[in-house]
Scaffold this active site. Structure first.
Site, mmCIF file in Angstrom:
data_model
loop_
_atom_site.group_PDB
_atom_site.id
_atom_site.type_symbol
_atom_site.label_atom_id
_atom_site.label_comp_id
_atom_site.label_asym_id
_atom_site.label_seq_id
_atom_site.Cartn_x
_atom_site.Cartn_y
_atom_site.Cartn_z
ATOM 1 N N TYR A 108 -65.141 -38.180 91.454
ATOM 2 C CA TYR A 108 -65.472 -37.261 90.354
ATOM 3 C C TYR A 108 -64.692 -35.950 90.480
ATOM 4 O O TYR A 108 -65.007 -34.973 89.824
ATOM 5 C CB TYR A 108 -66.973 -36.967 90.341
ATOM 6 N N ASP A 167 -72.663 -51.719 99.687
ATOM 7 C CA ASP A 167 -73.066 -52.961 99.018
ATOM 8 C C ASP A 167 -74.316 -53.549 99.671
ATOM 9 O O ASP A 167 -75.255 -53.989 98.991
ATOM 10 C CB ASP A 167 -71.921 -53.985 98.966
ATOM 11 N N ASP A 185 -74.395 -41.656 92.583
ATOM 12 C CA ASP A 185 -74.682 -41.781 91.146
ATOM 13 C C ASP A 185 -75.336 -43.135 90.878
ATOM 14 O O ASP A 185 -76.363 -43.247 90.208
ATOM 15 C CB ASP A 185 -73.349 -41.656 90.393
#
Ligand code: NAD
Length: 338
Positions: free
Chosen positions: A123, A209, A233
């Site tokens: 980001y 994951d 996020d």
């Protein structure tokens, strides 16, 4: 002494849930003065700019804002105001607590605080197209910038948060097995700090994951999580799902100069203006703000009144399976404040 707080009601359901939250805080007797400012589409309509200078100046003065959701156009249009605010005030830590409130959901005992690095990673806004042959946009590159200082301040914030809130365990989530440099640096800093906090906060690391899977299998095993921007996020929304959705998920953006408290959900355009939105997330964000202001008693009173209202099942908004309007739900919370 009264504390001035910048209030950005925002777009869509923002004004409805902001009004509800302001009413509840007034009912607690909290000594707050609201400096109302525009942001998002409301500001574009009124001032031709999604983040007017007056709004930025207000946050600069107060160092504190309560913010409703802001509309971000998809694809083209202006860039996310939320991201811009995080950059402008260097709000490096995004704190998202999620706790089971509505009984009878999939999990009864979720109580997780996720802290997400808020200014770096994918980001960072370092993006460009690459021309190949005649195609100006044949490829696109986004740089995931991670710095040692940026990692240290957010991971240290997470450790300190754990200590001041009596939390026991911090799980650092990463993908250092593949992204050996950027994610590797974040993990390296985490391990260094873990040694400093040894004996005070338990530390573990997980690959993102596997973490996503463990969260849906047995979320009760996690206490606090610290991770980089994109993973945070995604995982914070996953965690919100574990407690029944975004309607009750608050967030705080913390920097050295300013703090902005908000609901995690968006503007809910499908129900905007109907008076049926659940103000719970923004109310819980306001509780986080009261806590930061040192009014722990006020924060706890509001939180408990909200929980009692929801658990009594009598007055619930539509998203929680009831038929109450925002106003009726707000009245019920105020009644329980005592
Ligand atoms: P959304 O969160 O607005 O809505 C998703 C679904 O959840 C909708 O069905 C909506 O009705 C429901 N919902 C959300 N909040 C609710 C509440 N408080 N009470 C009852 N139901 C609620 O997500 P979206 O539709 O993807 O995004 C809409 C707009 O919001 C977009 O412009 C997006 O950019 C913006 N957005 C802003 C923020 C923010 O300002 N923090 C966060 C996310 C999305």
């Amino acid at each position: 002494m009264a504390r001035t707080v910048t209030l950005i009601p925002g777009d869509g359901i923002g004004p409805e849930i902001s009004d509800a939250t302001v009413r509840i805080l007034a009912a607690t007797g909290a000594d707050l003065v609201w400096d109302r400012q525009l942001g998002g589409m409301a500001a574009v309509t009124a001032a031709g700019n999604p983040m007017p200078d007056e709004t930025l100046a207000s946050i600069g003065r107060t160092g504190l804002a309560l913010k409703g959701p802001l509309e971000t156009p998809v694809g083209g249009g202006y860039r996310s105001v939320n991201v811009a605010l995080r950059k402008e005030f260097d709000l490096y830590a995004n704190v998202r607590p999620a706790c089971t409130i509505v009984p009878g959901g999939r999990f009864e005992n979720v109580d997780i605080v996720l802290i997400r690095e808020n200014t770096q990673g994918l980001y960072s806004g370092i993006e460009h197209y690459i021309k190949i042959g005649a195609d100006d946009r044949a490829a696109a590159e986004s740089v995931a910038l991670i710095t040692r200082d940026g990692s240290e301040r957010v991971i240290r914030y997470a450790f300190e948060y754990a200590i001041t809130r009596g939390r026991k365990k911090l799980t650092l989530v990463h993908k250092a097995n593949i992204l050996k440099y950027s994610q590797g640096l974040f993990l390296e800093v985490g391990k260094e700090l873990a040694r400093e906090y040894e004996g005070r906060v338990q530390f573990e690391e997980r690959i993102v994951d596997a973490m996503a899977m463990h969260l849906v299998l047995r979320p009760e095993q996690f206490d606090m999580i610290v991770t980089t921007n994109l993973f945070g996020d995604i995982l914070s929304d996953e965690i919100a799902g574990l407690i029944g959705g975004l309607g009750l998920a608050p967030g705080a953006n913390i920097g050295r100069r300013a703090m902005i408290f908000e609901a995690v959900h968006g503007t809910a355009p499908d129900i905007a203006g109907q008076g049926v939105a659940n103000p719970g997330a923004l109310i819980l964000a306001a509780c986080m703000m009261l806590h930061e202001l040192g009014d722990r008693n006020g924060a706890q009173r509001v939180r408990q009144a909200l929980i009692d209202t929801i658990r009594s099942q009598g007055v619930l908004t539509r998203d929680m399976g009831g038929t109450a309007t925002t106003e009726e739900f707000t009245d019920a919370v105020i009644e329980r404040l005592g």
